[in-house]
Design an enzyme around this catalytic site. Structure first.
Site, short mmCIF file in Angstrom:
data_model
loop_
_atom_site.label_atom_id
_atom_site.label_comp_id
_atom_site.label_asym_id
_atom_site.label_seq_id
_atom_site.Cartn_x
_atom_site.Cartn_y
_atom_site.Cartn_z
CG HIS A 1 1.92 -1.55 2.40
ND1 HIS A 1 1.92 -0.64 1.45
CD2 HIS A 1 2.18 -2.60 1.64
CE1 HIS A 1 2.68 -0.72 0.13
NE2 HIS A 1 2.44 -2.38 0.45
CB SER B 1 2.09 -2.39 -3.00
OG SER B 1 3.32 -2.25 -2.46
CG ASP C 1 1.83 2.05 3.21
OD1 ASP C 1 3.14 1.87 3.52
OD2 ASP C 1 1.13 2.13 2.61
#
Length: 316
Positions: free
Chosen positions: A279, A157, A249
């Protein structure tokens, strides 16, 4: 394909329990909730040969680092791992189980840095802290028992964003690999995956905006390459990459667009979209077999790249 059944059960439990989305909380509340959530789904931290906490001189003062050594051999290749959390949440402890697993599976030192968080320290503080950590490892390789000719950077991320940014700053270093797990690569993105993922009980477009709002100062050009690596004019010469994305995501499309840009620039690039995943799944190794499989794939990529970079006659 549909959302993975185990992941859906976690999503449904959040809905039933009424746990508020992180983007509805204060930063302090979100940090506490994030740490609890990560610990609840991560694997049990495995024992290693050695785990040491250190400090080094960063751009604006001392910063903590944790060094994970899977075995006594020296020197070992190194993964600089940058934790996720939207540049706002997270820390060394939130990535502890993951770093231990990667150290063993990739047979390498893993070094993670407690970079400065937004909003107290907005962009580009985290980028420069992460780059400084890489330089610290190179400069102290002998003491750390690290092989400076076999260095990789990676993260998930926001950590993937920081790893990509660091490769742009470290073109003078012979980096071996970059591991980018559902990375944020474009702060100005307005693509299909960002628009379509609105589920309040999963990471969604509101989450993306909340983190971005804390990280980027209002006066900043969000297209700056160190904030939006996808918008860097030249990606040639960067280290070989493994880019992992998740089907559910909002960052999926920009991660895959970055993989395409890397490949077009001649960078050896592998792209894997994890079907049925959302995610954050990569760190959920305590509850998701798919997370364990993704971690194994990441470790195999690192082992392969480290082996390819090994100098003739060198042993660890």
């Amino acid at each position: 394909m549909p959302l993975d059944p185990l992941l859906r059960s976690l999503r449904d439990e959040r809905s039933r329990s009424g746990v508020p989305p992180l983007y509805t909380l204060t930063v302090e509340q979100a940090r506490a909730a994030d740490l609890a959530a990560v610990r609840a789904t991560a694997a049990r931290p495995r024992p290693l040969h050695e785990v040491t906490d250190r400090r080094f001189r960063g751009p604006a003062g001392d910063l903590p680092v944790r060094v994970y050594r899977p075995r006594a051999g020296r020197p070992l290749p190194v993964l600089l791992h940058y934790f996720g959390g939207g540049w706002t949440l997270g820390g060394i402890d939130t990535s502890d189980a993951l770093c231990r697993d990667l150290a063993v599976a990739a047979d390498c030192l893993v070094v993670t840095v407690g970079y400065r968080l937004a909003p107290e320290h907005p962009f580009p503080a985290a980028v420069h802290d992460c780059y400084a950590a890489l330089r610290w490892v190179v400069e102290n390789a002998a003491e750390l028992g690290a092989d400076p000719s076999r260095l990789a950077v990676g993260g998930d991320s926001a950590g993937g964003n920081l790893a990509a940014a660091v490769t742009l700053l470290a073109r003078d270093l012979p980096l071996t690999a970059q591991l980018l797990v559902y990375p944020n690569t474009d702060q100005l993105a307005d693509d299909g995956s960002l628009r379509e993922h609105t589920d309040p009980w999963l990471f969604n477009h509101r989450s993306v905006a909340w983190y971005r709002g804390h990280y980027l100062p209002p006066h900043l050009d969000a297209a700056h390459p160190l904030a939006s690596p996808l918008r860097a004019p030249d990606l040639s010469g960067l280290p070989p990459a493994l880019v992992l994305t998740a089907e559910y995501d909002p960052l999926r499309d920009q991660g895959e667009a970055y993989a395409a840009r890397l490949a077009a620039a001649g960078v050896p690039t592998e792209l894997v979209r994890h079907r049925g995943m959302a995610h954050g799944f990569f760190t959920m190794t305590g509850v998701l077999p798919a997370a364990r499989a993704a971690n194994a794939r990441a470790a195999a990529f690192l082992r392969d790249r480290f082996a390819a970079a090994a100098r003739p006659g060198k042993s660890a």
